[in-house]
Design a protein around this motif. Sequence first.
Motif, mmCIF file in Angstrom:
data_model
loop_
_atom_site.group_PDB
_atom_site.id
_atom_site.type_symbol
_atom_site.label_atom_id
_atom_site.label_comp_id
_atom_site.label_asym_id
_atom_site.label_seq_id
_atom_site.Cartn_x
_atom_site.Cartn_y
_atom_site.Cartn_z
ATOM 1 N N LEU A 100 0.814 -1.218 0.000
ATOM 2 C CA LEU A 100 0.000 0.000 0.000
ATOM 3 C C LEU A 100 0.840 1.258 0.000
ATOM 4 O O LEU A 100 0.312 2.355 0.066
ATOM 5 N N ILE A 149 5.215 7.052 13.315
ATOM 6 C CA ILE A 149 4.045 6.627 14.078
ATOM 7 C C ILE A 149 3.667 5.201 13.706
ATOM 8 O O ILE A 149 3.347 4.378 14.553
ATOM 9 N N ALA A 150 3.742 4.894 12.410
ATOM 10 C CA ALA A 150 3.278 3.581 11.959
ATOM 11 C C ALA A 150 4.229 2.476 12.379
ATOM 12 O O ALA A 150 3.804 1.343 12.588
ATOM 13 N N ALA A 152 5.901 2.227 15.139
ATOM 14 C CA ALA A 152 5.997 1.999 16.573
ATOM 15 C C ALA A 152 5.495 0.597 16.887
ATOM 16 O O ALA A 152 4.580 0.099 16.251
ATOM 17 N N GLY A 153 6.111 -0.027 17.865
ATOM 18 C CA GLY A 153 5.636 -1.332 18.289
ATOM 19 C C GLY A 153 6.322 -2.454 17.561
ATOM 20 O O GLY A 153 6.932 -2.249 16.512
ATOM 21 N N PRO A 159 0.738 -2.490 6.664
ATOM 22 C CA PRO A 159 -0.055 -1.677 5.736
ATOM 23 C C PRO A 159 -1.148 -0.863 6.431
ATOM 24 O O PRO A 159 -1.318 0.312 6.144
ATOM 25 N N VAL A 160 -1.862 -1.504 7.355
ATOM 26 C CA VAL A 160 -2.971 -0.801 8.000
ATOM 27 C C VAL A 160 -2.486 0.397 8.790
ATOM 28 O O VAL A 160 -3.019 1.501 8.680
ATOM 29 N N LYS A 161 -1.436 0.176 9.583
ATOM 30 C CA LYS A 161 -0.930 1.274 10.402
ATOM 31 C C LYS A 161 -0.445 2.414 9.521
ATOM 32 O O LYS A 161 -0.709 3.583 9.793
ATOM 33 N N ALA A 163 -1.352 3.132 6.420
ATOM 34 C CA ALA A 163 -2.445 3.815 5.739
ATOM 35 C C ALA A 163 -3.190 4.733 6.698
ATOM 36 O O ALA A 163 -3.491 5.884 6.372
ATOM 37 N N LEU A 164 -3.456 4.238 7.898
ATOM 38 C CA LEU A 164 -4.186 5.057 8.873
ATOM 39 C C LEU A 164 -3.394 6.293 9.243
ATOM 40 O O LEU A 164 -3.921 7.415 9.227
ATOM 41 N N ALA A 165 -2.123 6.097 9.579
ATOM 42 C CA ALA A 165 -1.302 7.237 9.966
ATOM 43 C C ALA A 165 -1.225 8.234 8.818
ATOM 44 O O ALA A 165 -1.335 9.449 9.031
ATOM 45 N N VAL A 167 -3.411 8.716 6.346
ATOM 46 C CA VAL A 167 -4.688 9.403 6.148
ATOM 47 C C VAL A 167 -4.873 10.495 7.187
ATOM 48 O O VAL A 167 -5.299 11.613 6.876
ATOM 49 N N VAL A 168 -4.527 10.174 8.440
ATOM 50 C CA VAL A 168 -4.775 11.160 9.489
ATOM 51 C C VAL A 168 -3.803 12.327 9.391
ATOM 52 O O VAL A 168 -4.203 13.485 9.557
#
Lengths: 346, 353
Positions: A100, A149-150, A152-153, A159-161, A163-165, A167-168
């Motif tokens: 992604l 941010i994505a 971390a951890g 991909p999800v992290k 994409a979310l980071a 988008v925000v």
Amino acid sequence: MVASAHGARRAGRGLLLTRSATLALCAVALGVVALASLRIGSIGITTADAVDALVRYAPESYEQTVVRTLRLPRTLIGLGVGAALAVAGAALQGMTRNPLADPSILGVNSGAAFGVVTAVYLGELTHPLQFVWFAFAGGLIAAMLVYGIASAGPGGATPVKLALAGVVVSSLLSSWLTALLLLDQQTLDVVRFWLAGSLAGRDLSVFLVALPFLLLGLAGMLLLSHQINILSLGEETARSLGMHTGRVRALVTLLVVLLAGASVAVAGPIGFVGLAVPHIVRVVTGPDYRWVLAYCLVVGPLLLLSADIAGRVVARPSEVQVGIVTAMVGAPFLIALARRRRVAEL
Amino acid sequence: MVRALVSSQTERRPRLRVVRVGGVAFRVDASVLAMTGLALAALLALSAWALTLGSYRLPLAAVIAALSGSGSDEAQFIVLDLRLPRILAAVLIGPMLAMSGAIFQGLVRNPLVSPDVIGVNAGAAFVAVFWITTRHSPAALPLVAFAGAVVAASIVYLLSWRGHIAGPRLILVGIGVNAALSAATSFMVVRAEINDASRAVLWMTGSVYASTWNDVRTLALALAVLGPVGIALMWSLRVIQAGDLVARSVGMPLERVRLSLILVGCGLSAVAVSVAGPIGFVALMVPHLARMLAGPMCGSVFAFTGVLGALLLLGADMVGQHALPVGLPVGVVTAAVGAPYFLYLLYRVNARL
């Protein structure tokens, strides 16, 4: 044994031939689309006029003037920006091993846009040579923020992290952008057309300023394609093959920001080209990034120019910005990718 | 693992007491009730303050006089026709967005989900802009926006269905559907005539500016119908959160409950969006705050979420209107505050996974 190796080599040569032939075919298609981009628009122009405008320009002909002043810059910008976005997207996907990854999803586009608008607002800069640097800086900062941010951890940047980071961060930057534009009418006036993400009405001088960066980025990326191949095998494998992964990653990221930042500075934020083109290309090339990048170089502008032409045709006599067309075509891609089990469960 | 996400460590632990009234017994958390009362009082005070603010300053006494119908004509007009509808719209939209966020977060058991992330707002916006630019009657706008939101949410739901709903896939598909719908919306704005286009763009910035009594009536009606239904459904939501298996084994008609929760959640956000345009991050942020202050989502906490939403949205609108050199639409303020919070949340959730 020898025979089978020979056979494999022959099969490899066959593959090479097919891939080269398809690439040549794509190049021919690109030529046709580029010509169509010179011809199609609110006034139709004959092929003869379009060719004449390029080789023996007669300023007194209205049609040729249209080609020279409007259609030609637009087509050139489409070629440059399409190649840059597609190659940047492919390199990002290879480097992050994330299907992604795309400059717009990673927030590079909105970061660059925010950088430019801030530059116009604070510094009252109007010359593109001045604000292209702000596009780079903004894109780099946004990409680093999203990636930081994505990743971390322990899971890393899935991909999800990502994409979310992305988008925000994009929506955060665009809200600040709106605030800035509401605060200052003058800035709005300078950047209004540029923000829409379009190839039309761009100054060729802006493109010429960005061109060295685009060429540098594209050439660098093609030179690094072998390294991207190795990176796409994963961090451990790449390291055990003796690669300085950190250094290569930094270099690739820099080139991505260069390509995406320059495209945003020229054409405004255009999404989904960097996402969709590498996936389309991989159907033919397979996972080898030397081929993927070479194909992206041709197929990226091919698709961007086609989208631009579609935007000119569907809403006659007005136009639809190419950024809107690419989003409408590209978003289903994102959905299809998300539905693949492998991606969604990463 | 997913459940661990919802009941985060910052969530307050409930202290329940059982109260019997005749044959009926309630489990009551006294401090949630107290907090709700406190928030309501704060809301009242903030609204009164908001009525006095503006380019034409009115003392509180004049506001009260105007409200009771004994003020000057001028004050009467300013308070009753200009300021009160706007304040009431903010006070009604806040709870609707917040409650819808609480429902969706509970439904997919993922704290990062909100109606704006999964395409509800984009669907409502798409249909609303179509409605505006084709010049249909504005009276039906909330209704069609609601339909658009439900259709968009069902598309997202169906596209992310693969035997079951997984949170990550839902988010990704939502982002995709969002992008496609926003592109289609911009397409209509580009094609529309300039007057319609500017109305559509104004609508899309997300603001309660120039709300009318008509808007307030629509909002109040929707909240009065859907809010109590939401509170009533909270019990089922808690069972669903325990997992599909548990919900089935206690004999719950799972898909029917899920569908009604989706309808209520969509309805709340869609009506709010249809009146004010897409106001981002309220639906995402407020339920988190409520859970932090009041504990896991249940009927009373849900109501508290609503009051908190009203308080925050009114506050955000006042900041946008009065605290800055130019008036900003409330959607810009909520995004500027909400997005960093979301990033922080994402970072924390990531770090814990």
